[in-house]
Design an enzyme around this catalytic site. Sequence first.
Site, mmCIF file in Angstrom:
data_model
loop_
_atom_site.group_PDB
_atom_site.id
_atom_site.type_symbol
_atom_site.label_atom_id
_atom_site.label_comp_id
_atom_site.label_asym_id
_atom_site.label_seq_id
_atom_site.Cartn_x
_atom_site.Cartn_y
_atom_site.Cartn_z
ATOM 1 N N GLU A 12 -30.116 -30.444 17.071
ATOM 2 C CA GLU A 12 -28.596 -30.472 17.673
ATOM 3 C C GLU A 12 -28.815 -30.713 18.761
ATOM 4 O OE1 GLU A 12 -25.425 -29.608 15.578
ATOM 5 O OE2 GLU A 12 -26.539 -30.338 13.347
ATOM 6 N N GLU A 215 -18.729 -31.127 18.346
ATOM 7 C CA GLU A 215 -19.938 -32.736 17.503
ATOM 8 C C GLU A 215 -19.755 -34.185 18.844
ATOM 9 O OE1 GLU A 215 -22.207 -31.767 14.869
ATOM 10 O OE2 GLU A 215 -20.483 -29.760 14.212
ATOM 11 N N GLU A 420 28.115 31.151 1.481
ATOM 12 C CA GLU A 420 27.249 31.633 2.105
ATOM 13 C C GLU A 420 27.176 30.368 3.868
ATOM 14 O OE1 GLU A 420 23.697 33.069 1.360
ATOM 15 O OE2 GLU A 420 24.871 34.465 0.359
ATOM 16 N N HIS A 524 20.909 30.169 4.806
ATOM 17 C CA HIS A 524 22.295 31.304 3.945
ATOM 18 C C HIS A 524 22.574 31.852 4.662
ATOM 19 C CE1 HIS A 524 20.290 30.761 -0.949
ATOM 20 N NE2 HIS A 524 19.645 30.129 0.158
ATOM 21 N N GLU A 621 17.815 33.165 7.122
ATOM 22 C CA GLU A 621 19.565 34.111 6.805
ATOM 23 C C GLU A 621 19.979 33.809 8.245
ATOM 24 O OE1 GLU A 621 20.698 35.763 4.249
ATOM 25 O OE2 GLU A 621 19.181 34.969 3.202
#
Length: 1575
Positions: A12, A215, A420, A524, A621
């Site tokens: 081509e 093309e 607590e 806690h 705690e």
Amino acid sequence: MFKYVANIHGNEAIGRELIVYLAQYLLENYNTSERVKNLVDTTNIYLMPTANPDGFEAAVQGIENEGYNDDSCTGIIGRTNANDVDLNRNFPDQFRAKPFAKIQQETQLLTNWISNNKFVLSANLHGGSVVASYPFDDSAKHFLDGVYSPSPDDAMFKQLASTYASNHKTMSDGHLCDGDDFKDGITNGADWYDVPGGMQDYNYLHSNCFEITVELSCCKYPPVDRLPIEWENNKESLLAYIEQVHKGVRGFVKDKKTGEGISNANVSVHGINHTITTAEFGDYWRLLVPGSYNLTFSADGYEPQTKVNVRVVDEAPTELTVLLKKPMILSSFAFTFSNSTHRQPLSLQEPSTFKHHNHNEMTSFLRNLNTHYPDITKLTSIGKSVQGRDLWVMEISDKPGVHEEGEPEFKYIGNMHGNEVVGRETLLPLIQVLCENYGQNDFITKLVDETRIFIMPSMNPDGHEIAEEGDSQGVVGRNNANDVDLNRNFPDLYADRTEGLQIETRHVMDWSKSHPFVLSANLHGGSLVANYPYDGIHSNRLHPSRHASYNKSPDDKVFKHLAEAFSWAHTSMYTGRPCDDMYPSEHFHDGITNGAHWYSLNGGMQDWNYFFTNDLELTIEQGCIKYPLGKDLKSYWDANKYSYLTYIVEAHKGVKGFVIDDDTGAGIKGAVIRVDGINHTVESAQDGDYWRVLAPGTYKISASAHKYSTVEKRITVGLGDAQRVDFALTSSALETWSAEEDFDIAENIAAVDIAETDIPKALEAIASSSDIATKTVLGEDQTNQDMVTFSTSSEDANKPHILLVGGLRSGESVGRNVLIRLARHLVKGYEGHLKDLLDNVVIHIIPQVSSDNSINIASSDCSGYHNAQQLAVSLNSTSVSALHDLMDRHPISLALSVEAGAELVRFPWERQRKQYDGGIRLIQQSPDSEPTFQMLAETYTKNHPSMAEGPDPCGHQFTNGVTAGSKWLFNNMSFMDVAFARRKTFMISAHVTCCTKPEAKVMPKIYMENLKSLLAFLQKSQQAVHGRVTDVHGNPIAVSANVKFDREIELFPTFGDGHYYRVVTSDQHSVSAVAEGFEELTQSVRVDENEPVEKNFKLRHNINVLAYHNYSDMQRVLQNMTDQHPTVAKVYSIGKSVEDRDIYAVKIGVQEMASAKVAIVGGIHGNEAVSTALAIELVSYLLRSKDTDTNIAKLLKETEIHVLPLLNPDGAVRSLDDCYETEGQGNALNVDLDTNFPSIYRAEPVSKQQPETEAAMSWLKKNQFTLLLHLRDGNDVVSYPFDAPPKSGAGVHKTPRSGILEFLAKSYIQEDAVKAFINKDLSQYTTCYHSDTHNLTVNGALFMLHFGSLVDYAFTSTGVLPLTIYTGCCHKPKAMELAQVWNSHRSALFRTIQKVHVGLELNLKDEAGHPVLNALIKLNGYQIIAKSDVDGIFYTMTMPGSYEVHVEAPGYEPVDLSVTVGQVEHVSKTVVMFRTQQILGMSKKSFIAGTVAAAVLLVLSTVLVCCCCYKEKSSRLFKGNGFHPVRDYDDETDGAGYTFNSKTALLSDSYKDDETDSDFDVFDRPRHANGKSYK
């Protein structure tokens, strides 16, 4: 940067020369053309004249003067490179795992060039057509004939392609070359044809570059004299296309602080899934069509930035420079406040008041925050406490309710001990601070954006309600309402629980397991220390005082780091002496402690989290006083707030990342993350994301997953945010799979190709290892090689037999290798999970059917099968004959052949079958039982790791990896087809590898991939209907009985003592049992997945004697039958005969307004006693079978059946008992009623309709039947209208509906019982008028020509589809012979009635939902003169097939649609019609047509005036010379107008026999007697 690349196909050459011309043009005009100068100055232009110089050297120039589209211009010499590889099929492709050929040197150089340069725009110049093609060039399905495959930038690519085409001198025409058809000269590449591995797609997917393929000319290598012309055609396009590089948005991405450009930053456009990257100096170009866009800019190490409503115009590029800033690092920022001894305080908005909250107050507090901050909070109750209080959880995140990939999840839980309360009352202000400072404080904002935070203020609300303010060391309220300590209630590895799981515990466990929590803390009170695992200890190490030695977890170093982080951020915890006045001897170094070293407890929550989840949890705690006074709460908040924030940041420490599948890129859930030296693992979350908190240090970390190999990496963890480490896992080692899935059978994973000669030895070993396996010799094939079979249980005729074969084709080795390995697996599996299966089936395994000594195939042949010869099997070989013998001895229900040549499953038919239904030839690509084949095939492919995804590695593409053989490779030599056609064995072929003879090293992998599929196939044998077919006494039926399913035509034979076994789909099925001499019985059955259902049939013998009934008996019998079934039947009179006898009919049906109505008429001639007897027996059969036969029950539910046994009672009274006697044929006035109906073809109408005729006419019009079966006797044919001759005088006289009438007639005659009866009847009654057994369906005008017939009248006046069924030669045979007539016609009558429900129903509505009336319908271009009814319903019977439907109604726009009618039930479609637009009171179309007509009329009038003048003059010339006008007319046209009701039926001419004229000739064209048509 811009580039043109040409000549990638060497032949081509047009692009190559144009590139040279372009370079010359740009250089020569640089100083003289402002356009060229501007283009060169602002664009880096790269021109590559040839990408395939080797191919070009071999190419041949097109021959001059041979035509522009000559073959010399369209050849392929030189197209490929020197290695004969097409370079434009050689690039990596998104839809293929690898290119067709090895990457070529030219391809590699091009990909390197593309990758190393930031090209913006490009074009690839080709020849051979004239069109601009844009991405994508291929699609996932790879349809060769084209499918549109858009890229995300489809609009931009269309603009680019249009720019080239519109500036080209001829391209936009779109039809310049042979075969070209391109609108505006552009096309989507894949829509033209499929090109995998193309360069334009590679550019788009792997770089910034947008490339199209152009093309340039029809001739690939045009003659030299064409080059100037082609340059002129393309010059403007080449320049204009380069200018497109300056469209869209361009600018720089820079560092906000330094101003330096950021290279490889990402630029993405919202809504367009394609990202480009910046060049070396941060510069970028993003092509976009005009419009408004949102663009996002991002780069590693920078915060992304989005620019909204960026406007793009066509005239000039939009300039946009973006400055990115580096993000805040959480760990670095937290470092500034994480140490209380030298803290830089945060500027936060904090609560001003602090107080205790009871449960209701806490609920209100949380709901209020959730209401005010809905975008970042979600309040959820994870369950209720013992006393019904909600366990509230507040989620805080930038996307609440969503797990974001890569984002860690964190939780705080407070108030586990109800008394607590410090955690509870400080978590509430923490929630408030996070909400109120989001968007105000950078740190808080980032923390919420990048962490999914969950906070549960109270886990024990019941305990809190009874706790007391001021409690320092008490226990009131500590436990839950059942007095259970919740922090001793969790499952534990060290000790058993004494109490059952509490409801609060269970809710927290379920919640914790439902999220991929990384880090948490359990808050806690009672001391001041950060406690870390383990809390528990083995009882044999426990000191009586419960103090024990240090019990460290595998993550002890990490936990100590976490505890220290919380402690040192606290105002005083780190001092380690929390409660001198209460516990003077208690001291914690740095304010932290190992739980067990302080005191041990079992059943704690923190240990449970570590044992059973990914979560690392501390127990904090928070103070010596458990329930401090409200006035002191602010001090607790101040003490803990920085610890809370610091600890959340710790979730971002260590290592994080994703575990993905290396092949697919998908995340792997449940992958195991291991750290060398730390005996504790975590698992990846849903998206494959994981987090592993680690202390600073160097580690070896690995990721593994089921069926994947383990990957290890060495990492270094610092003090900053987590290092991202991703793992891409590949398929696991065979050993891992074998241990988990294949009972660790070493032989099965050995890289061994089991030779054909080793099969006997291998099976001997299998048989000797188990009592359930037996080795036998099936036979000897043509090369005298022993064959073997394998059965997993002893013979049992009532069990399904399954056959598995390999090596059906010579030269294939994979079958034996897979099946021998499977045999070993089955033996081992019988001791485990396969026992139930193997106890219920008999499995025969034949590893090698045909010897492979006769063919020499290279092991490297992996191209796959691509022609039918490769699938062919010698059906007459000795080995295949032995296989047939095995299948003759055993009732094989299922069979599977393991084959090579592809990775897919195929099923019959391999060869398209011709099937006749009602005389209509249908081409079958698969059997009627296709759903079962499809289910078996998909069971296999969907249990295979890749087969269902497609395309397979050898390039075959089928939905779910399944195909009928005839849709793949048309094969005349198919054992699979023979197995089903001859024995009704469901056989499929599993192609498990592209390689015909795979190498030994891959055999274990092939087996591994297919084991699950093979077992699923075997298991599917249990999804079946089975049972026995016997007589009513339970005795086997001497003649072989058969069963059939649904509306399939295939009969499945019984075996043994009447047993049957049929694998079916999981669904509702109707099963019919048939046997010669017995009445067919149908039952309904529901089959569930992999579950067998037993359904037994007890068949009634056909009746042996059938009595005739005189008029009085008939009346009594009909009344008795309807009295016994009053809900479904009633007898009524349609009128009176001449002698005042009632003409009785029976209506049968469940519903008052059934969807279809059928009429059965007998006794139109009083001497034809058979028709009356059959009609009465039909009523009896339907009523007595409705409770036992589901087909009959369904028919009566959906259909209204009217049976009129005797239309001529007066004649019947006078008839005689003789086969041929005509006495009684007419009515009391001796009038033949079948000639007494009105006929539009009769020259002179009858003087008077008889009472019987009038009653029948009224009855037909009132009921508007869909189908009419007129029962007669005296012959053995089925005829259809018209009975009257055509106006031409003689010959066939068809209706516009003859096609479907012939179909119904031929369907009736082709019933086996009818055919057998006719053959017998014609041999017995040789005087029968019609004795052509090859033409038993006939047009009435050719058979028994007469005017005024019932069927002609019914068709022309009501549109019903009528058939006349002659049921035998004798008018009144003996009672035993009459029973034979009924037994022979029973099934045919029933199935013909069933066909009334095969058709098309249209429900026509306007846009408001109102019915559309008086609509006219066309199917396949032929108009049905029928209108929709008052409900907008139109119904017509049709043959199975596809139809193009056109609907028109006055005042509405016409509607077109496509429908497909199946073989079982009608298709119902709702059609919405829109009103037409009006112009001057007329539709737009009518207005235009009227305007044109008026103009034509004006012209014609003018011509007419002129002609008249001429005629006046000319008539004087011709007068008296014999000239006169000639009349154009056709007085022998046999067409007539018919009006059908909405229940009429239609057959498109696309289904008629080749020799049959169109059903609609009578409407289409008038015909002269000689057959010529006039214009």
